[in-house]
Design an enzyme around this catalytic site. Structure first.
Site, PDB file in Angstrom:
ATOM      1  N   ASN A   1      22.258 -11.226 -51.028  1.00 30.39           N
ATOM      2  CA  ASN A   1      20.955 -11.516 -50.430  1.00 30.39           C
ATOM      3  C   ASN A   1      20.163 -10.212 -50.406  1.00 30.39           C
ATOM      4  O   ASN A   1      20.634  -9.217 -49.854  1.00 30.39           O
ATOM      5  CB  ASN A   1      21.133 -12.057 -49.006  1.00 30.39           C
ATOM      6  CG  ASN A   1      21.834 -13.400 -48.981  1.00 30.39           C
ATOM      7  OD1 ASN A   1      21.615 -14.224 -49.862  1.00 30.39           O
ATOM      8  ND2 ASN A   1      22.677 -13.625 -47.989  1.00 30.39           N
TER       9      ASN A   1
ATOM     10  N   HIS B   1      25.783  -5.595 -49.888  1.00 34.81           N
ATOM     11  CA  HIS B   1      27.070  -6.304 -49.820  1.00 34.81           C
ATOM     12  C   HIS B   1      27.030  -7.528 -50.704  1.00 34.81           C
ATOM     13  O   HIS B   1      26.015  -8.189 -50.846  1.00 34.81           O
ATOM     14  CB  HIS B   1      27.432  -6.674 -48.382  1.00 34.81           C
ATOM     15  CG  HIS B   1      26.343  -7.389 -47.634  1.00 34.81           C
ATOM     16  ND1 HIS B   1      25.263  -6.734 -47.082  1.00 34.81           N
ATOM     17  CD2 HIS B   1      26.160  -8.699 -47.357  1.00 34.81           C
ATOM     18  CE1 HIS B   1      24.472  -7.611 -46.493  1.00 34.81           C
ATOM     19  NE2 HIS B   1      24.976  -8.826 -46.650  1.00 34.81           N
TER      20      HIS B   1
HETATM   21  P1  5GP Z   1      23.517 -11.022 -45.108  1.00 32.32           P
HETATM   22  O1  5GP Z   1      22.883 -12.136 -44.317  1.00 32.32           O
HETATM   23  O2  5GP Z   1      22.929  -9.680 -44.763  1.00 32.32           O
HETATM   24  O3  5GP Z   1      23.547 -11.281 -46.579  1.00 32.32           O
HETATM   25  O4  5GP Z   1      25.025 -11.019 -44.680  1.00 32.32           O
HETATM   26  C1  5GP Z   1      25.493 -10.332 -43.574  1.00 32.32           C
HETATM   27  C2  5GP Z   1      26.814 -10.959 -43.224  1.00 32.32           C
HETATM   28  O5  5GP Z   1      27.519 -10.066 -42.381  1.00 32.32           O
HETATM   29  C3  5GP Z   1      26.714 -12.288 -42.445  1.00 32.32           C
HETATM   30  O6  5GP Z   1      27.376 -13.299 -43.157  1.00 32.32           O
HETATM   31  C4  5GP Z   1      27.376 -11.972 -41.104  1.00 32.32           C
HETATM   32  O7  5GP Z   1      28.135 -13.050 -40.620  1.00 32.32           O
HETATM   33  C5  5GP Z   1      28.230 -10.762 -41.418  1.00 32.32           C
HETATM   34  N1  5GP Z   1      28.418  -9.835 -40.333  1.00 32.32           N
HETATM   35  C6  5GP Z   1      27.457  -9.352 -39.503  1.00 32.32           C
HETATM   36  N2  5GP Z   1      27.974  -8.460 -38.658  1.00 32.32           N
HETATM   37  C7  5GP Z   1      29.297  -8.387 -38.953  1.00 32.32           C
HETATM   38  C8  5GP Z   1      30.375  -7.614 -38.407  1.00 32.32           C
HETATM   39  O8  5GP Z   1      30.226  -6.826 -37.489  1.00 32.32           O
HETATM   40  N3  5GP Z   1      31.598  -7.789 -38.968  1.00 32.32           N
HETATM   41  C9  5GP Z   1      31.810  -8.661 -40.004  1.00 32.32           C
HETATM   42  N4  5GP Z   1      33.047  -8.751 -40.481  1.00 32.32           N
HETATM   43  N5  5GP Z   1      30.816  -9.393 -40.548  1.00 32.32           N
HETATM   44  C10 5GP Z   1      29.580  -9.254 -40.022  1.00 32.32           C
END
Ligand code: 5GP
Length: 114
Positions: free
Chosen positions: A87, A100
């Site tokens: 994303n 990520h």
């Molecule tokens: P994005 O929405 O930025 O593509 O994905 C971020 C992801 O990180 C989300 O799926 C969310 O659940 C995950 N996430 C957010 N904070 C943490 C954390 O502290 N630890 C872990 N393991 N995942 C996290």
């Protein structure tokens, strides 16, 4: 931008369920999984978004993809199939500004994605 939660996980300052790590990348289970397997693969280098990656990061981006395939094999979802997602920025749903790659699998996937 090196003080995100993911940079802290990569540095071992915050706990995470780490499934793979090497010199360049770290992978850990998503806190809020969207499928039976939901792993995030991050570069140790704190690149905020895909837009911020440059030609000097070409090898690192390849390493993220190769780690994703290795993790899919490790998780037992390589043959049945899985999805990899990046994303980029808020419009795509990015919430953590450390690049990520989501590795998602273990259930049927819909297309187009929401
Ligand atoms: P994005 O929405 O930025 O593509 O994905 C971020 C992801 O990180 C989300 O799926 C969310 O659940 C995950 N996430 C957010 N904070 C943490 C954390 O502290 N630890 C872990 N393991 N995942 C996290």
């Amino acid at each position: 931008m090196s003080d995100t939660i993911f940079a802290k996980i990569a540095a071992g300052e915050i706990p995470a369920d780490i499934v793979y790590r090497d010199e360049h990348v770290v992978a850990f289970r998503d806190l809020n999984p969207q499928a039976p397997t939901h792993v995030l693969v991050i570069p140790r280098k704190p690149i905020p978004t895909l837009n911020d990656a440059g030609p000097e990061d070409a090898e690192l981006l390849g390493r993220l993809m190769l780690a994703a395939a290795k993790i899919a094999e490790q998780e037992g979802i390589a043959a049945e199939g899985y999805r990899t997602v990046i994303n980029c920025n808020a419009g795509a749903g990015q919430t953590v500004y450390h690049l990520h790659l989501h590795v998602i699998g273990g259930r049927p996937m819909q297309w187009p994605p929401g």
